[in-house]
Design an enzyme around this catalytic site. Structure first.
Site, mmCIF file in Angstrom:
data_model
loop_
_atom_site.group_PDB
_atom_site.id
_atom_site.type_symbol
_atom_site.label_atom_id
_atom_site.label_comp_id
_atom_site.label_asym_id
_atom_site.label_seq_id
_atom_site.Cartn_x
_atom_site.Cartn_y
_atom_site.Cartn_z
ATOM 1 N N PHE A 141 0.852 -1.190 0.000
ATOM 2 C CA PHE A 141 0.000 0.000 0.000
ATOM 3 C C PHE A 141 0.886 1.238 0.000
ATOM 4 O O PHE A 141 1.674 1.445 0.911
ATOM 5 C CB PHE A 141 -0.943 0.050 1.209
ATOM 6 C CG PHE A 141 -1.860 1.249 1.145
ATOM 7 C CD1 PHE A 141 -3.000 1.216 0.350
ATOM 8 C CD2 PHE A 141 -1.561 2.427 1.817
ATOM 9 C CE1 PHE A 141 -3.835 2.334 0.243
ATOM 10 C CE2 PHE A 141 -2.392 3.541 1.717
ATOM 11 C CZ PHE A 141 -3.537 3.479 0.931
ATOM 12 N N ASP A 226 9.179 2.927 2.235
ATOM 13 C CA ASP A 226 7.992 3.706 2.580
ATOM 14 C C ASP A 226 7.680 3.417 4.047
ATOM 15 O O ASP A 226 7.126 2.370 4.378
ATOM 16 C CB ASP A 226 6.822 3.293 1.666
ATOM 17 C CG ASP A 226 5.518 4.027 2.011
ATOM 18 O OD1 ASP A 226 5.462 4.683 3.073
ATOM 19 O OD2 ASP A 226 4.561 3.914 1.218
ATOM 20 N N LYS A 256 2.208 10.870 7.724
ATOM 21 C CA LYS A 256 1.349 10.533 8.870
ATOM 22 C C LYS A 256 1.832 11.163 10.181
ATOM 23 O O LYS A 256 1.594 12.336 10.398
ATOM 24 C CB LYS A 256 1.187 9.014 8.951
ATOM 25 C CG LYS A 256 0.347 8.500 7.760
ATOM 26 C CD LYS A 256 -0.285 7.136 7.982
ATOM 27 C CE LYS A 256 -1.302 6.860 6.883
ATOM 28 N NZ LYS A 256 -0.962 5.760 6.006
HETATM 29 C C1 LIG Z 1 -1.095 5.924 4.515
HETATM 30 C C2 LIG Z 1 -0.004 5.434 3.660
HETATM 31 C C3 LIG Z 1 0.317 6.055 2.440
HETATM 32 C C4 LIG Z 1 -0.490 7.186 1.862
HETATM 33 O O1 LIG Z 1 -0.556 8.315 2.680
HETATM 34 P P1 LIG Z 1 -1.746 9.385 2.443
HETATM 35 O O2 LIG Z 1 -1.388 10.491 3.376
HETATM 36 O O3 LIG Z 1 -3.016 8.702 2.781
HETATM 37 O O4 LIG Z 1 -1.672 9.794 1.021
HETATM 38 C C5 LIG Z 1 1.399 5.574 1.734
HETATM 39 N N1 LIG Z 1 2.121 4.544 2.185
HETATM 40 C C6 LIG Z 1 1.840 3.903 3.339
HETATM 41 C C7 LIG Z 1 2.695 2.767 3.796
HETATM 42 C C8 LIG Z 1 0.763 4.322 4.106
HETATM 43 O O5 LIG Z 1 0.452 3.667 5.240
#
Ligand SMILES: *Cc1c(COP(=O)(O)O)cnc(C)c1O
Length: 401
Positions: A141, A226, A256
């Site tokens: 994701f 990520d 986040k």
């Molecule tokens: C939440 C998330 C994203 C995307 O972040 P948004 O602020 O919702 O665009 C990308 N990568 C990971 C691993 C995430 O948990």
């Protein structure tokens, strides 16, 4: 009709239905606690997908927000502002990197990483024009933009959104041989989550990250992590790759909790050398690096250090997992995770996790199922031992045979 039912009805009428929220309306948050519009109190065990690691409305972060909001909010990058430098210096210190590029949402930071590694591939590695390949992993994701759904293997994220961005090579997670086989002369980067969060807290074998990094290094491929969800203390280290030896990435993507859930702030951080592919006019964002976000981001990073949230996550996570393992029930297939990033996977015969999340909600504990059979437990890192004891009791009640 309750206050909440009325609000839900109104919201459903005017909102696109791209989410399926639990049937409750939150109206106030403080630390690990949230209250619904009828005044009921809950422990937040999702933390807005780990954006609220510092707890809801942390006074220091809100103080920074208010102070900065009264002075200046946005300059655009056409001018310098007096907040961004201090924030990025702190971010580089925390990530042990040299240079940062600030954006807003996580998906935007992933987009920025894709642009960076492609440009690096063409201008530094010498990949022929338009041939760059990026290796990504099944069940990843990385967000909801067109590029990030192009990286995805999830049918629901992709159906009828094509055509997709080419240049991604999708392989199995936690399979070294697959990485070895996928790398070729046109490979510019591997982009991965060190623990796959949305996929259900999928934790790779020990040594996997180090091994992927070393494969990358041997083939002049950038290793990009990520850590938007797993970073900033969530898994008991400042970043999840620190659980392994020599797994530091060439580029880290953060978001986040970078703002403690107060304001969208994200970034990529890397070396001077790699980041030098960005020259004036090449990439940007109107809000990226704005003084309000920078003030909030600096405070959010300071709170993680000041309150030793990383150490807390490690200790309390171990405690939580130990107590969960002691629950006597035949419903649990596996409990896994690191720090306060924990997944309880139910046996498929037990059925979906959602009704159990709804039952926990009734008991005053907010969880969200992930990928059908997993209950994710990720409270703010400010949670106390006694809160964990209480949560384990509720989980035991709900999962008893
Ligand atoms: C939440 C998330 C994203 C995307 O972040 P948004 O602020 O919702 O665009 C990308 N990568 C990971 C691993 C995430 O948990």
């Amino acid at each position: 009709m309750s206050v909440q039912e009325e609000i839900i009805q109104q919201t459903d009428k005017h909102s696109a239905h791209n989410y399926h929220p639990l049937p409750l309306v939150l109206s106030k948050g403080e630390g690990i606690w949230v209250w619904d519009a009828d005044g009921n109190k809950y422990i937040d065990c999702l933390s807005a997908y780990s954006a609220v690691n510092q707890g809801h409305c942390h006074p220091k972060i809100i103080g920074a927000l208010n102070e900065q909001a009264n002075r200046m909010t946005l300059t655009s990058r056409a001018f310098h502002n007096d907040r961004m430098g201090a924030f990025l210096r702190k971010l580089c210190e925390v990530t042990q990197m040299e240079v940062a590029l600030p954006m807003n949402t996580g998906a935007e930071a992933v987009e920025t990483a894709i642009k960076a590694v492609r440009k690096w591939g063409y201008e530094v590695k010498g990949v022929p024009e338009n041939q760059a390949e990026i290796i990504v992993f099944r069940d990843n994701f990385h967000g909801r933009t067109m590029s990030t759904v192009s990286m995805s293997s999830e049918a629901a994220y992709r159906k009828n959104f094509g055509p997709f961005l080419p240049g991604f090579v999708l392989i199995e997670y936690n399979d070294l041989e697959a990485v070895k086989n996928a790398i070729n002369d046109n490979t510019v980067a591997v982009i991965m989550e060190p623990i796959q969060g949305e996929a259900g807290i999928i934790t790779p074998d020990e040594g996997y990250l180090t091994a992927v990094k070393s494969l990358c290094k041997a083939s002049n491929v950038l290793f990009v992590l990520d850590e938007i969800q797993t970073g900033l203390g969530r898994t008991g280290k400042m970043f999840t790759y620190e659980h392994e030896k020599d797994a530091k990435p060439d580029m880290l993507i953060v978001g986040k909790a970078l703002s403690g859930g107060v304001y969208p702030v994200s970034a990529i951080v890397s070396s001077k050398e790699i980041m030098s592919v960005f020259t004036p006019g090449i990439h940007g964002s109107t809000y990226g690096g704005n003084p309000l976000g920078a003030a909030v981001g600096l405070a959010a990073l300071e709170v993680i250090e000041d309150e030793k949230l990383v150490e807390r996550s490690a200790l309390l996570g171990d405690y939580f997992i130990k107590k969960l393992n002691a629950i006597k029930t035949n419903k649990i297939a596996e409990i896994r995770g690191k720090g306060l990033f924990i997944g309880i996977e139910l046996h498929k015969s037990v059925g979906l996790a959602r009704p159990y999340c709804e039952a926990l909600m009734e008991k005053g504990m907010l969880c969200k199922e992930t990928h059908d059979y997993v209950i994710r437990l990720a409270p703010p890192l400010t949670v106390e031992k006694e809160n964990i004891d209480w949560m384990v009791e509720q989980i035991e009640e709900v999962l008893k045979d």
